[in-house]
Design an enzyme around this catalytic site. Structure first.
Site, PDB file in Angstrom:
ATOM      1  N   HIS A 158     -15.370   5.784   6.723  1.00  0.00           N
ATOM      2  CA  HIS A 158     -14.042   6.374   6.528  1.00  0.00           C
ATOM      3  C   HIS A 158     -13.802   7.515   7.518  1.00  0.00           C
ATOM      4  CE1 HIS A 158     -13.492   3.774   3.187  1.00  0.00           C
ATOM      5  NE2 HIS A 158     -14.336   4.391   2.377  1.00  0.00           N
ATOM      6  N   ASP A 199      -8.712  -1.960   7.754  1.00  0.00           N
ATOM      7  CA  ASP A 199      -9.773  -2.439   6.860  1.00  0.00           C
ATOM      8  C   ASP A 199     -11.094  -2.579   7.605  1.00  0.00           C
ATOM      9  OD1 ASP A 199     -10.787  -3.232   4.436  1.00  0.00           O
ATOM     10  OD2 ASP A 199     -10.247  -5.341   4.685  1.00  0.00           O
ATOM     11  N   LEU A 241       7.708  10.003  17.529  1.00  0.00           N
ATOM     12  CA  LEU A 241       6.960   8.952  16.824  1.00  0.00           C
ATOM     13  C   LEU A 241       7.096   9.190  15.322  1.00  0.00           C
ATOM     14  CD1 LEU A 241       4.886   6.567  16.752  1.00  0.00           C
ATOM     15  CD2 LEU A 241       3.088   8.276  16.843  1.00  0.00           C
TER      16      LEU A 241
HETATM   17  C1  IPE Z   1      -6.438  -2.701   1.688  1.00  0.00           C
HETATM   18  O1  IPE Z   1      -7.809  -2.785   1.904  1.00  0.00           O
HETATM   19  C2  IPE Z   1      -6.036  -1.286   1.419  1.00  0.00           C
HETATM   20  C3  IPE Z   1      -6.212  -0.342   2.528  1.00  0.00           C
HETATM   21  C4  IPE Z   1      -6.610  -0.590   3.736  1.00  0.00           C
HETATM   22  C5  IPE Z   1      -5.857   1.008   2.207  1.00  0.00           C
HETATM   23  P1  IPE Z   1      -8.823  -3.211   0.736  1.00  0.00           P
HETATM   24  O2  IPE Z   1     -10.161  -3.253   1.354  1.00  0.00           O
HETATM   25  O3  IPE Z   1      -8.635  -2.310  -0.429  1.00  0.00           O
HETATM   26  O4  IPE Z   1      -8.286  -4.665   0.366  1.00  0.00           O
HETATM   27  P2  IPE Z   1      -8.985  -5.816  -0.477  1.00  0.00           P
HETATM   28  O5  IPE Z   1      -9.363  -5.223  -1.794  1.00  0.00           O
HETATM   29  O6  IPE Z   1     -10.179  -6.284   0.289  1.00  0.00           O
HETATM   30  O7  IPE Z   1      -7.944  -6.891  -0.570  1.00  0.00           O
HETATM   31  C1  IPE Z   2     -10.514   0.357   4.476  1.00  0.00           C
HETATM   32  O1  IPE Z   2     -11.854   0.053   4.615  1.00  0.00           O
HETATM   33  C2  IPE Z   2     -10.281   1.744   3.932  1.00  0.00           C
HETATM   34  C3  IPE Z   2      -9.749   1.791   2.574  1.00  0.00           C
HETATM   35  C4  IPE Z   2      -9.437   0.762   1.849  1.00  0.00           C
HETATM   36  C5  IPE Z   2      -9.554   3.080   1.996  1.00  0.00           C
HETATM   37  P1  IPE Z   2     -12.721  -0.438   3.384  1.00  0.00           P
HETATM   38  O2  IPE Z   2     -13.288   0.732   2.681  1.00  0.00           O
HETATM   39  O3  IPE Z   2     -11.945  -1.374   2.534  1.00  0.00           O
HETATM   40  O4  IPE Z   2     -13.865  -1.225   4.137  1.00  0.00           O
HETATM   41  P2  IPE Z   2     -14.560  -2.585   3.675  1.00  0.00           P
HETATM   42  O5  IPE Z   2     -13.462  -3.596   3.490  1.00  0.00           O
HETATM   43  O6  IPE Z   2     -15.293  -2.296   2.404  1.00  0.00           O
HETATM   44  O7  IPE Z   2     -15.448  -2.931   4.806  1.00  0.00           O
HETATM   45 MG    MG Z   3     -11.689  -3.397   2.553  1.00  0.00          MG
END
Ligand code: IPE
Ligand code: IPE
Ligand code: MG
Length: 254
Positions: free
Chosen positions: A42, A25, A136
Site C-alpha cells: 500500500h 489493484d 487537473l
Molecule cells: C477494488 O479492489 C477496490 C480498490 C482498488 C479500492 P479489491 O481488491 O478490493 O477488489 P476485489 O475484492 O478483488 O474484487
Molecule cells: C488494492 O490492492 C488496494 C486496495 C484495495 C485498498 P489490494 O490490497 O487489493 O491488493 P491485492 O489484490 O490483495 O493484491
Molecule cells: Mg485486490
C-alpha cells in the site's frame, strides 16, 4: 511536476482520454511476492499514485479518478483497514500543498460519514484549499461503491418527490446523474484495472456505461510510465461508436 500540461508528450496518434478512472489493484500481491507485509504494498502504491498524477498532468489529461478504498474493503482484517485509513490521512497531510502548488483540484467521493471527524475535516480542508484549481481534477474514491452512489442519488430524488418538490415523471437520466457524487466530472473515457482481475468491483457502475475498459496484469506498485503509455495506446486505437455504426463514426470525422 514542473512542466506545462498539454504542452508536452502529446500522444503520437489517435485520441487522448479526457477522463481516466483506475482501480488500483495488486498492492497486497506485490508485497507478498517480495515477502513483505501487505502494508508495504500500500505504501508503494501511494508512490504510484503520485507518479500517475504527474503522468496525467504532463499529458494534459484533465480528469483522473482513483479507487482507493471500496465500501467492501471494510471486510478486510481490521489492522489493514486501520492502516489504509492512516495512510489516507498521512498522504493528505504530506501531499495536499504540493497538489495545490501544481494547480490540482482534489475531490474525495464516497460515503465519508463513516470516517473519523478528524479525517473528514482534513478532507474538507484539502477540497476547500484546492477548489479553484483547474489544471487537473484528481478524484479519490474512498468508502465508495457504485451501488451506494446510485442508491444515495435515488434517495435524494425520492425525498424531493415525497416533499412534493419533484414530479416523479420529471426524473430523467440527466437528473439522476446530477445527484451522483461524480456530477462535476465528465464520464470516464478510459477505465484501467491493474493486478490481473477483470471485474468492476462496484466502482463507477453508472458512469462506466460507455467507457473503454483496459485490464493489465501489472500490480499497482509496478504500474509506470510504460504501462500508462500502453493503456493510452490501446485507447487511441479504439473506435467509440456510442451505438452508431462504424461507418457513421468515420463519416462524422470528415
Ligand atoms: C477494488 O479492489 C477496490 C480498490 C482498488 C479500492 P479489491 O481488491 O478490493 O477488489 P476485489 O475484492 O478483488 O474484487
Ligand atoms: C488494492 O490492492 C488496494 C486496495 C484495495 C485498498 P489490494 O490490497 O487489493 O491488493 P491485492 O489484490 O490483495 O493484491
Ligand atoms: Mg485486490
Amino acid at each position: 511536476m514542473g512542466v506545462q500540461p498539454a504542452a508536452v508528450m502529446e500522444l503520437a496518434t489517435g485520441n487522448k482520454p479526457r477522463h481516466i478512472a483506475i482501480i488500483m489493484d495488486g498492492n497486497g500481491r506485490w508485497a507478498r511476492q517480495r515477502g513483505l507485509p501487505r502494508v508495504e504494498g500500500h505504501r508503494r502504491g501511494v508512490e504510484t499514485v503520485k507518479n500517475m498524477v504527474s503522468a496525467c498532468y504532463q499529458r494534459g489529461i484533465p480528469y483522473l479518478t482513483l479507487f482507493a478504498f471500496s465500501s467492501e474493503n471494510w471486510n478486510r482484517p481490521s489492522a489493514e483497514v486501520k492502516l489504509l485509513i492512516e495512510l489516507m490521512y498521512s498522504t493528505l497531510e504530506s501531499e495536499v500543498r504540493y497538489l495545490h502548488e501544481n494547480r490540482v483540484r482534489l475531490r474525495m467521493i464516497g460515503d465519508l460519514s463513516r470516517f473519523s471527524k478528524k479525517l473528514q475535516r482534513k478532507i474538507a480542508e484539502a477540497q476547500e484549499l484546492t477548489r479553484a484549481n483547474r489544471d487537473l481534477n484528481l478524484t479519490i474514491a474512498v468508502n465508495y461503491g457504485g451501488q451506494w452512489d446510485i442508491t444515495q442519488a435515488c434517495r435524494m430524488l425520492a425525498r424531493r418527490a415525497a416533499a412534493a418538490e419533484l414530479d416523479p415523471e420529471a426524473i430523467t437520466q440527466t437528473l439522476l446523474e446530477s445527484q451522483l457524487c461524480t456530477s462535476a466530472l465528465p464520464p470516464p473515457d478510459l477505465f484501467i484495472r491493474t493486478g490481473g482481475e477483470q471485474r468492476i468491483s462496484n466502482f463507477l457502475l453508472w458512469q462506466l456505461a460507455y467507457t473503454e475498459l483496459y485490464f493489465c496484469d501489472t500490480y499497482w506498485p509496478d504500474f509506470d510510465e510504460a504501462c500508462i503509455n500502453d493503456a493510452l495506446a490501446h485507447y487511441a486505437g479504439r473506435q467509440r461508436r456510442f451505438g452508431k455504426t462504424g461507418e457513421q463514426v468515420d463519416e462524422e470525422k470528415f
